[in-house]
Design a protein around this motif. Structure first.
Motif, mmCIF file in Angstrom:
data_model
loop_
_atom_site.group_PDB
_atom_site.id
_atom_site.type_symbol
_atom_site.label_atom_id
_atom_site.label_comp_id
_atom_site.label_asym_id
_atom_site.label_seq_id
_atom_site.Cartn_x
_atom_site.Cartn_y
_atom_site.Cartn_z
ATOM 1 N N LYS A 1 9.022 -64.326 47.727
ATOM 2 C CA LYS A 1 7.809 -63.007 48.005
ATOM 3 C C LYS A 1 6.609 -63.309 47.390
ATOM 4 O O LYS A 1 5.598 -63.025 48.095
ATOM 5 N N THR A 2 6.372 -64.066 46.443
ATOM 6 C CA THR A 2 5.221 -64.617 46.051
ATOM 7 C C THR A 2 4.463 -65.412 46.983
ATOM 8 O O THR A 2 3.384 -65.156 47.331
ATOM 9 N N LEU B 1 4.595 -65.372 50.191
ATOM 10 C CA LEU B 1 4.384 -64.643 51.507
ATOM 11 C C LEU B 1 3.358 -63.749 50.970
ATOM 12 O O LEU B 1 2.481 -63.286 51.942
ATOM 13 N N LEU B 2 2.904 -63.237 49.640
ATOM 14 C CA LEU B 2 1.965 -62.449 49.194
ATOM 15 C C LEU B 2 0.596 -63.055 48.766
ATOM 16 O O LEU B 2 -0.574 -62.446 49.054
ATOM 17 N N PHE C 1 15.041 -59.234 49.779
ATOM 18 C CA PHE C 1 15.547 -60.295 49.527
ATOM 19 C C PHE C 1 16.785 -60.209 48.701
ATOM 20 O O PHE C 1 16.596 -59.486 47.579
ATOM 21 N N ARG D 1 8.263 -53.738 55.249
ATOM 22 C CA ARG D 1 9.239 -53.737 54.058
ATOM 23 C C ARG D 1 10.163 -54.684 54.313
ATOM 24 O O ARG D 1 10.789 -55.010 55.566
ATOM 25 N N LYS E 1 14.193 -65.697 45.267
ATOM 26 C CA LYS E 1 13.734 -64.564 45.734
ATOM 27 C C LYS E 1 12.371 -64.301 45.360
ATOM 28 O O LYS E 1 11.560 -64.065 46.375
ATOM 29 N N THR E 2 11.924 -64.417 44.221
ATOM 30 C CA THR E 2 10.840 -63.967 43.615
ATOM 31 C C THR E 2 9.637 -65.203 44.134
ATOM 32 O O THR E 2 8.459 -64.782 44.577
#
Length: 158
Positions: free
Chosen positions: A98-99, A101-102, A86, A83, A94-95
């Motif tokens: 996150k995107t 990284l995924l 950010f 977990r 931030k988004t």
């Protein structure tokens, strides 16, 4: 402890080793790699200073630790997720992070490019020259009026 793991990695190939004196070593945790010491005739360690395995078990010594570590080894699997949170101002990415990284696979690059364009549009709509000046003055320079007083910023606009 990574130190305990490194110690084991260095000593395990030594087949002539029969005794190991670790009383003075600052070892606080034992991983499953400690199981190789089972073949030693003597392994002195301050079991009462361990935080892993749990102290209630570790205080019982090697005979209690080995079955515990065997069970851990049999039932363990590499951690495949974690977990993370950010934190940042709106439009700071931030988004997008996150995107990124995924994302996996061929669609990842296009998705990132779309997010980047969207983020730039958001920043262009949301941030003004006054916002930029305030950000430089308060967050970077920690001096009010710094942006305006800097010769390199003359004529720059948002």
């Amino acid at each position: 402890d990574s130190g305990a793991a490194a110690l084991v990695a260095g000593l395990e190939p030594n087949t002539t080793l029969n005794e190991l004196e670790l009383e003075c070593c600052p070892i606080h945790a034992l991983g499953t790699e400690f199981l190789w010491t089972r073949r030693l005739g003597k392994c002195d360690l301050s079991f009462d200073k361990l935080v892993w395995p749990p102290p209630s078990l570790a205080s019982q010594g090697r005979d209690a630790i080995y079955p515990f570590l065997e069970a851990v080894k049999e039932r363990s699997a590499p951690l495949a997720r974690s977990r993370v949170m950010f934190v940042g101002a709106g439009g700071s990415g931030k988004t997008t992070l996150k995107t990124a990284l995924l994302l996996r696979g061929p669609a990842a690059r296009e998705t990132l490019a779309r997010l980047r364009r969207s983020m730039i549009e958001t920043i262009e709509l949301r941030w003004t020259e006054a916002d930029l000046q305030e950000w430089v003055d308060t967050d970077l320079a920690h001096e009010l009026g710094f942006f305006s007083s800097c010769p390199r910023t003359r004529g720059l606009t948002g």
